[in-house]
Structure formats: C-alpha cells, structure tokens
Scaffold this motif. Structure first.
Motif, mmCIF file in Angstrom:
data_model
loop_
_atom_site.group_PDB
_atom_site.id
_atom_site.type_symbol
_atom_site.label_atom_id
_atom_site.label_comp_id
_atom_site.label_asym_id
_atom_site.label_seq_id
_atom_site.Cartn_x
_atom_site.Cartn_y
_atom_site.Cartn_z
ATOM 1 N N ARG A 18 29.488 33.341 45.294
ATOM 2 C CA ARG A 18 30.522 34.420 45.568
ATOM 3 C C ARG A 18 31.922 33.752 45.755
ATOM 4 N NH1 ARG A 18 29.920 39.218 49.361
ATOM 5 N NH2 ARG A 18 31.873 40.555 48.547
ATOM 6 N N GLU B 138 34.907 34.678 43.118
ATOM 7 C CA GLU B 138 36.025 35.470 43.307
ATOM 8 C C GLU B 138 37.089 34.857 43.385
ATOM 9 O OE1 GLU B 138 36.127 38.606 44.591
ATOM 10 O OE2 GLU B 138 34.042 39.109 44.666
ATOM 11 N N ASP C 17 31.923 36.049 37.074
ATOM 12 C CA ASP C 17 31.168 37.113 37.463
ATOM 13 C C ASP C 17 29.871 36.627 37.765
ATOM 14 O OD1 ASP C 17 29.207 39.102 38.002
ATOM 15 O OD2 ASP C 17 30.230 40.818 36.440
ATOM 16 N N SER D 167 25.098 52.522 26.978
ATOM 17 C CA SER D 167 25.097 50.813 27.364
ATOM 18 C C SER D 167 23.681 50.411 27.607
ATOM 19 C CB SER D 167 25.882 50.837 28.849
ATOM 20 O OG SER D 167 27.223 51.283 28.546
ATOM 21 N N ARG E 224 27.936 49.761 41.189
ATOM 22 C CA ARG E 224 28.839 48.895 41.846
ATOM 23 C C ARG E 224 28.684 49.670 43.166
ATOM 24 N NH1 ARG E 224 29.188 44.008 39.793
ATOM 25 N NH2 ARG E 224 29.708 44.264 37.494
ATOM 26 N N SER E 225 29.765 49.157 44.202
ATOM 27 C CA SER E 225 29.781 49.670 45.666
ATOM 28 C C SER E 225 29.986 51.122 45.900
ATOM 29 C CB SER E 225 30.666 48.904 46.200
ATOM 30 O OG SER E 225 32.081 48.677 45.633
ATOM 31 N N LEU E 226 30.752 51.828 44.917
ATOM 32 C CA LEU E 226 31.151 53.174 45.254
ATOM 33 C C LEU E 226 30.066 53.907 44.795
ATOM 34 C CD1 LEU E 226 34.947 53.040 44.649
ATOM 35 C CD2 LEU E 226 33.740 52.499 46.432
ATOM 36 N N GLY E 227 29.171 53.494 44.084
ATOM 37 C CA GLY E 227 28.100 54.231 43.599
ATOM 38 C C GLY E 227 28.081 54.580 42.238
ATOM 39 N N GLN E 228 29.180 54.134 41.354
ATOM 40 C CA GLN E 228 29.589 54.429 40.089
ATOM 41 C C GLN E 228 28.471 53.560 39.290
ATOM 42 O OE1 GLN E 228 31.426 57.045 39.093
ATOM 43 N NE2 GLN E 228 32.271 57.444 40.754
ATOM 44 N N VAL F 196 28.320 51.285 36.031
ATOM 45 C CA VAL F 196 29.674 50.696 35.364
ATOM 46 C C VAL F 196 28.766 49.475 34.250
ATOM 47 C CG1 VAL F 196 31.382 49.052 35.357
ATOM 48 C CG2 VAL F 196 31.255 50.717 37.055
ATOM 49 N N ALA F 197 29.273 49.920 33.130
ATOM 50 C CA ALA F 197 28.519 49.143 32.132
ATOM 51 C C ALA F 197 28.680 47.463 32.333
ATOM 52 C CB ALA F 197 28.968 49.387 30.537
ATOM 53 N N ASP G 47 28.988 44.085 30.198
ATOM 54 C CA ASP G 47 28.974 43.662 28.746
ATOM 55 C C ASP G 47 28.517 42.373 28.923
ATOM 56 O OD1 ASP G 47 29.607 43.883 26.144
ATOM 57 O OD2 ASP G 47 31.765 43.089 26.161
ATOM 58 N N MET H 120 31.634 38.544 53.356
ATOM 59 C CA MET H 120 32.821 37.606 52.977
ATOM 60 C C MET H 120 33.961 38.242 53.475
ATOM 61 S SD MET H 120 33.884 36.104 49.259
ATOM 62 C CE MET H 120 32.364 35.600 48.999
ATOM 63 N N ARG I 87 35.442 46.703 50.226
ATOM 64 C CA ARG I 87 34.415 47.216 49.045
ATOM 65 C C ARG I 87 33.485 48.261 49.937
ATOM 66 N NH1 ARG I 87 33.509 41.691 45.237
ATOM 67 N NH2 ARG I 87 35.379 41.739 45.046
ATOM 68 N N ALA J 252 31.711 51.104 50.586
ATOM 69 C CA ALA J 252 31.713 52.578 50.189
ATOM 70 C C ALA J 252 32.072 53.764 51.415
ATOM 71 C CB ALA J 252 30.432 52.781 49.580
ATOM 72 N N ARG K 157 34.858 56.219 50.163
ATOM 73 C CA ARG K 157 34.462 57.756 49.955
ATOM 74 C C ARG K 157 35.634 58.678 50.568
ATOM 75 N NH1 ARG K 157 29.076 56.074 49.743
ATOM 76 N NH2 ARG K 157 28.502 55.591 47.625
ATOM 77 N N HIS L 220 34.852 49.150 39.454
ATOM 78 C CA HIS L 220 34.135 49.725 40.501
ATOM 79 C C HIS L 220 34.001 51.207 39.968
ATOM 80 C CE1 HIS L 220 34.035 46.278 43.115
ATOM 81 N NE2 HIS L 220 35.460 45.790 42.726
ATOM 82 N N ARG M 151 34.654 46.400 28.241
ATOM 83 C CA ARG M 151 33.710 45.616 29.043
ATOM 84 C C ARG M 151 32.907 46.657 30.049
ATOM 85 N NH1 ARG M 151 34.869 41.125 33.245
ATOM 86 N NH2 ARG M 151 32.745 40.817 34.221
ATOM 87 N N TYR M 152 33.800 47.635 30.525
ATOM 88 C CA TYR M 152 33.087 48.670 31.690
ATOM 89 C C TYR M 152 32.597 49.950 30.934
ATOM 90 C CZ TYR M 152 34.914 44.797 34.708
ATOM 91 O OH TYR M 152 35.112 43.610 35.273
ATOM 92 N N PRO N 299 31.811 50.827 27.353
ATOM 93 C CA PRO N 299 31.848 50.448 26.104
ATOM 94 C C PRO N 299 31.507 51.707 25.111
ATOM 95 C CG PRO N 299 29.903 49.275 27.188
ATOM 96 C CD PRO N 299 30.542 50.159 28.096
ATOM 97 N N LYS O 7 29.645 50.740 19.507
ATOM 98 C CA LYS O 7 29.448 49.524 19.762
ATOM 99 C C LYS O 7 27.854 49.102 20.067
ATOM 100 C CE LYS O 7 29.371 46.422 23.637
ATOM 101 N NZ LYS O 7 29.797 46.191 24.987
ATOM 102 N N THR O 8 27.304 50.276 20.597
ATOM 103 C CA THR O 8 25.865 49.862 20.593
ATOM 104 C C THR O 8 24.853 50.334 19.431
ATOM 105 O OG1 THR O 8 25.701 52.136 21.687
ATOM 106 C CG2 THR O 8 26.141 50.246 23.115
#
Lengths: 346, 374
Positions: A264, A268, A273, A320, A326-330, A332-333, A335, B1, B8, B10, B14, B44, B361-362, B364, B368-369
């Motif tokens: 990681r 970073e 990724d 997708s 991700r960390s906030l609960g969203q 995210v695609a 790719d 880390m 990060r 949550a 929030r 995120h 990327r985040y 799409p 595309k699919t």
C-alpha cells in the motif's frame, strides 16, 4: 542486467554461458549432463530422448503453457525459476487439475554466468518439489549478447483434472468472491527491486504454489464455481474477466481486500492501485455464498491461503462490470487498466 | 498507515458531508484545481455524496493534459536522433502529441525511458557519457523544484550531455483565466495542496480581492477534500471570500522557501501554451539565460513540424471546455462513445490525472459496457 547480477568470473570464460552451450556439441552435452539433469533429476527426465513417454493419467489431461520474462531475474521473495514453475503449476491448479509434469525451455543470453544459471536451476528444482511436479523434458538455446535479457524461460505443464473445470461461466449471481491472501505483492516487489526503490520493510513477492489450497477445497467437498490466480492485471483483471464471462457484476467491499502495508505504501507513493498489481501466489475464488465459512476454514488451514478472506459477491449485471465500495460507503466503478500501470507525475 | 487512514475514516467523513449539506442554502459550484483532487473526489464517491448540494467543476490542474502536443512531437523528434535518450515521468509517456506518443516512439525504436525523479536522468547522463540525455520537464510547481535541482546538479557536474525540454506551467494564471471567462460559474476554488506546499498561498490574496471568490488550500484524502469543501461553502454562504489553508499539515503560507529560491534561480516566468486552452500570459516557466546550455530546445532545434500540425479548432476534443470547467467530462458528446482511454480524442482522457479519464474510470458510461441482459 548481466553485469548487475552476475559476478565476474574468477576463472576466465569457464564460468560464462557461450553460444556453443546451445549448439549441440560437447559444451551443450556437459551443460545438460553435468548441470541441468542432475539438478532437476527424476526418472522421466533421465530418459533424455527427444520426447518423454508419460504414464497414463487417471482422468482428462489439462495442458497449459506460459513464458517468463522478468527484470530483475532475482527479486525479494523469488526469482525467474520459481516463477516459471509456480506460474505454470498454478495455471493447472486453477483449472482444477493436479499439476504433474512440466517442460522447461531456457533461452539464455550469451555471457550469463554459469553459477547464476545453477542457482536458477536449483530454484526450479526446489519449486518443483514444493509444487509436486516433475520437469520431464526441456530445451536450451543460447542467443547472442543483446538478443535477450539474461534469461527467458518457457514452461508447459500437464495436469490431471480432478474436478469439473472451474471456468467463470459457472459463476452465479449471489456467489461469494474470496481471495486467498494480500493482493499486489509480486508486482510491487518486482517494481521496487527493478527501480531500486528503497523501502522498509522490503516488499516481497508472493510467488508460491496454489495447488495445496485448491486440493484442500476439493477434498473438503467445497463446491467451486471459479478459480483464477491474479497474475498480470491483478485482481482487477480477474474480476473483469469473470464479470464478462458470467455476465454478472462483481461488487467488492474495498475495506475487506487485504493489502500489506508495504504494498500500500508504495502504491500510495506512486499513485498505483493495488487492485491492478500482479500476484504470483494468490487466487480469487467464486463459490456459493452458503459455503463461505467452510471454505475459509479450509483455506486458512493451508499455508499459501492462510489469510484468505471474503471480499465481495457477484450480482445480476449492472452498468459497471466491477464496482468497489470505498471508505465512504459509495460504490465506485473499477475500470480495467490500460496496459501496465504507470506512476503519476505528482 | 499514518497520514492516510485517519483522513479516509468514514466516521470522520460522514459528519463533514452532513455539515456541508446543512450549510448550503442553494447548490454551490466549486472548482477543484488539481487533477489529484479530481481523482480523490471520484475514487471515493464524494461527488456523488454531495450531488444535491455542491456541483464540483474540475480544473486545469492535470500537468500531462495541458502539456502542448508540439512539445511531445519535439521530444519524439529528438528521440529519433542517434545516441539520444529521452526521459520523463511515467504518465507523460502515454499521451500522444499530434501523432504518436513517446511510448509508441519507443516501440518504433526510440530510446525513451521512464524515470521516477529528474535526478535519475542526471545520473543516467553520468552513466552514459557518449549519449545525450534529455529530460522532458513538465508539471506545475509540484515538480518544478525537482527539475530545478536536476539543472543545478547537472550544471555543477558540468555535464555536457544533459538537457531539459521544459514545459512547466503555473497554476494561478490559469485560475485567473477561468475567472475572466464570461459567464463563469465558479463560486469558490479548492487550491491544489501540493502546489501550495511549494509556492505557499500569499499570492492568492490579491486574487481573492480581485475576483471576490474564496480560495481554500485543500489536500487529497477524503477528509481533506470534505474539509476544504466545507470551508469553501461556508465562505461562499457568508459572502466573506478569503484565502484559508485547510491542508495545515503540509502547507505553510510562505510555502517552501528553499525550493522556491532554487526555482527562481533556475527558471523565469514566461507566456506559455496550454494544450486545449491556448496561450496563457505568464502561464509557464522557462530556463533562465544562465542555463541556456541545458536547454534542449536550443540544443535540438525543432525541425519543420508543419506536416504534423493539426488545427486545434478542427479537433473534436473539448479538452479546453473541460479544463476550464465549462462542461463536465460526461457532458461532452464524445465521452465514452468516440472518446475512451483506449481510443482518446484528447489528453484529459489519457492521463491518469485527467478529468475525463477519472470520470471514465470511476463512473463508466452505459454505452461502454455490454448491453443489459435480456
């Protein structure tokens, strides 16, 4: 490369591979007879003919092949020899087969030190013992200096199918997705070694044999819908391939995916990724959700998969193919990367 | 880390999201300047979480995206000469000029190498005394001190086989350009934290005075981004535009004075061409006269590129509109259909920091699919 890794010979040219080592004469015979065969020795290899007559298998044969090119040839946690044995054995294992026999084809750059080659051959022998496969046939070519990068290896493998082949078309919506250990270790270890990025702790490759984990699941009667080692393209590539083959969407809980701190840290720093970084001893598994606990119990009892975890599930196809929470609960695609990941500028 | 996880968390993020939602009286439009922030916001899911209360516009801060195509063409031309090694940052190698990219140039036989630091390029020049090593120096104030250090080092070592092809850019003139746009929607800026770590943020005071919009120095992790956005919407709602530093752990008002002193020793401000946008007055840096010996554009004068020039106006890419916040990437008619990372019309779809690549990327596009199952 050669200068980097191979100490200068102490006794003239005697310690260097020459073109003649690949040209069928006395030097080649001595390389085979005194170095290669004794190091890898087994009854089948000792036949030493153009082809090897193999014993009859108890089921359908599975056949695979792979080539190994890596810079540097030695890296923390492994080397090109280990990679060549485990990589092909793992392709058999994730096809539901018990790895049995390998071919070994060496393309050596003129000037490689003989003691370095011995070291790689010993590494191949050790890995073959560990993976319970035999090297039964092979080939050696030497190419002029500059025509290869030290050493290229190709291994082909034959295995014995022991379960219905776990192809990803069998993945069902509702299936659980597991990984057998921390992701991205191999890619980051090789990157750090190649670019001499001094990290503490040093990232090490996960290069290892996956068959014991597959066998344990099979023997415990865990139904498996798909298996795949997360090599080039990392976990991302596997998830995309599975999503396309099964026409499902893979939903991954980002916080559940194991990533070692050293992996990681480097990701970073460079803007990479870990999902996209290669593994060489870690696989993804898809299986019916009600077998997750049993599967984890079995996997965690085997060394190579001791830190197996449940990371997500397959759901009916959404827009997708792969999405990560991700960390906030969203969600995210995720790719697919375009080619090898490159570090960002700032 | 450390310095990552706590930003990060949550549980920390929030309440910030709720606070932003409670603060705005009407949806607010904020531009984050830096491509790294764009990626953080999208990776995120912060843009989604704030969808109803903050419209985030993505600014021009992707160094690779704004590097002129002609500079890439020039680098490729140099790489085609015998005994030359072209070096640059990884991300720069993938972006096409008017024709091919440096990676394609490498495949065609050019010696193009990725380095992690400009100092690696200096080292390479020491190791390869018989070859010319050229570093393609791009980026904002973030990469500027490192390339300046390479210049000083090469100069001290009296290397005659090292030079830089410079295309450095300054972030603040681009922000001014955006504010001068007729019909500009931007009500506040998140200033790029890494740039400010180097150059400080004193220079934003006259900017805020002049344009009456707040500038909040902001970091890159979710809690950093949300803290910056909250500060910004509070300033907008109170109608008290100001410069505020919310990346306190990295940024001081005066920046890194040692780094800036080095930069000023090596570089001077100049008018600069920005890809997709045009020439920005004082929008870049060039080597000072004292370092002209290290200037690759003098050492390797550009050959006739007229064959390759294409008319920017004729290009269907709307990079300029995206980079100045006139449209979001997904509002471009080419996004995800005729323009994808695999088949890009422009640099913002290529670079990992480009806004179009981040959107693709985040989030799409549907087209595309595969089509949905019957």
């Amino acid at each position: 490369m050669i200068g980097d890794q191979c100490p200068l010979p102490g006794s003239g040219d005697g310690d260097r591979i020459q073109l003649a080592h690949g040209e069928g004469g006395r030097l080649m015979r001595s390389l085979l007879g005194e170095v290669i065969i004794p190091t890898l020795g087994n009854d089948l290899l000792a036949q030493a003919h153009d082809g090897c007559v193999l014993p009859t298998l108890n089921g359908p044969a599975v056949f695979t092949t792979d080539s190994y090119v890596v810079t540097p040839l030695l890296f923390p946690g492994g080397d090109i020899g280990k990679l060549a044995v485990y990589g092909t054995s793992n392709d058999l294992a994730v096809s539901g087969a018990r790895p049995r026999w390998l071919s070994l084809s060496l393309i050596i750059e003129e000037g490689l030190s003989l003691s370095f080659l011995r070291r790689i051959l010993q590494s191949i022998a050790d890995a073959a013992r560990e993976a319970d496969v035999q090297v039964v046939t092979g080939d050696t070519k030497v190419v002029p200096r500059g025509a290869a990068d030290g050493l290229f290896i190709t291994t082909s493998g034959v295995g014995e199918l022991m379960m219905p082949a776990p192809w990803p078309e069998g993945i069902q919506p509702g299936d659980a997705i597991l990984v057998t250990g921390p992701i991205g270790r191999h890619g980051i270890a090789v990157l750090a070694a190649r670019e001499r990025l001094e990290m503490d702790p040093v990232p090490t490759s996960d290069t290892g044999a996956l068959f014991p984990a597959v066998a344990a699941l099979h023997e415990a009667g865990v139904p498996i819908h798909a298996l795949r080692d997360c090599t080039r393209g990392g976990l991302t590539a596997v998830l995309h391939e599975w999503a396309h083959a099964s026409r499902t969407t893979m939903i991954i809980e980002g916080s559940q995916v194991p990533v070692l701190p050293e992996t990681r840290g480097l990701c970073e720093l460079l803007g990479l990724d870990p999902f996209h970084c290669a593994c060489e001893g870690t696989m993804a598994i898809a299986l019916p959700a009600d077998h997750v606990n049993h599967a984890l119990q079995v996997l965690q009892s085997v060394n190579i998969s001791a830190s197996a975890v449940h990371i997500g599930e397959a759901v009916p196809r959404q827009i997708s193919p792969v999405a990560v929470r991700r960390s906030l609960g969203q969600l995210v695609a995720l790719d697919e990367p375009w080619g090898a990941p490159l570090p960002r500028i700032c | 880390m450390k310095y990552v996880d706590e930003f990060r968390d949550a549980a920390k993020c929030r309440p910030l999201i709720e606070k932003i939602q409670q603060t705005v009286t009407t949806p607010r439009t904020i531009m984050e300047v830096c491509g790294g922030q764009t990626h953080g916001l999208l990776a995120h899911g912060i843009d989604e979480a704030l969808r109803d209360c903050v419209r985030l516009l993505h600014g021009p801060g992707c160094p690779v995206c704004v590097t002129p195509a002609q500079i890439i063409d020039h680098a490729i031309q140099i790489a085609a000469q015998p005994d030359v090694i072209i070096t640059s940052f990884g991300d720069m190698l993938r972006v096409p000029g008017n024709g091919e990219s440096l990676l394609e140039c490498r495949a065609a036989g050019g010696d193009v190498r990725m380095v992690y630091s400009p100092l690696d390029a200096v080292r390479l020049a020491q190791q390869e005394p018989d070859r010319q090593v050229v570093f393609l120096a791009v980026g904002f104030e973030t990469t500027l001190p490192a390339t300046a250090l390479a210049v000083r080092q090469a100069s001290q070592l009296m290397l005659t086989n090292f030079s830089l092809l410079v295309s450095h850019v300054r972030v603040q003139p681009a922000m001014e350009l955006i504010m001068q746009e007729p019909g500009c929607l931007v009500e506040g800026f998140l200033a790029a934290g890494h740039v400010c770590a180097v150059s400080g943020y004193q220079s934003y005071r006259p900017f805020v005075e002049r344009y009456r919009v707040p500038v909040v120095v902001t970091g890159f992790e979710p809690a950093d981004l949300l803290t910056g956005i909250l500060e910004c919407v509070e300033l907008i709602e109170r109608q008290t535009p100001d410069v505020v530093n919310r990346y306190e752990r990295s940024v001081r008002e005066s920046g890194n004075s040692a780094a800036m002193a080095l930069v000023r020793e090596v570089y001077e401000e100049c008018d600069q061409e920005w890809r997709g946008i045009g020439t920005i007055a004082q929008g870049g840096y060039q080597l000072r006269e004292a370092y002209r010996d290290l200037n690759a554009s003098l050492r390797f004068p550009i050959q006739d590129l007229s064959q390759q020039f294409f008319d920017v106006a004729a290009s269907p890419c709307r990079a300029g509109d995206v980079l100045t916040g006139r449209i979001r990437p997904s509002e471009c008619e080419h996004f995800g259909t005729t323009c994808t990372p695999h088949n890009p019309l422009g640099a913002p779809m290529v670079s990992t920091e480009g806004a179009c690549a981040a959107y693709y990327r985040y989030a799409p596009p549907v087209s595309k699919t595969e089509s949905p199952l019957p």
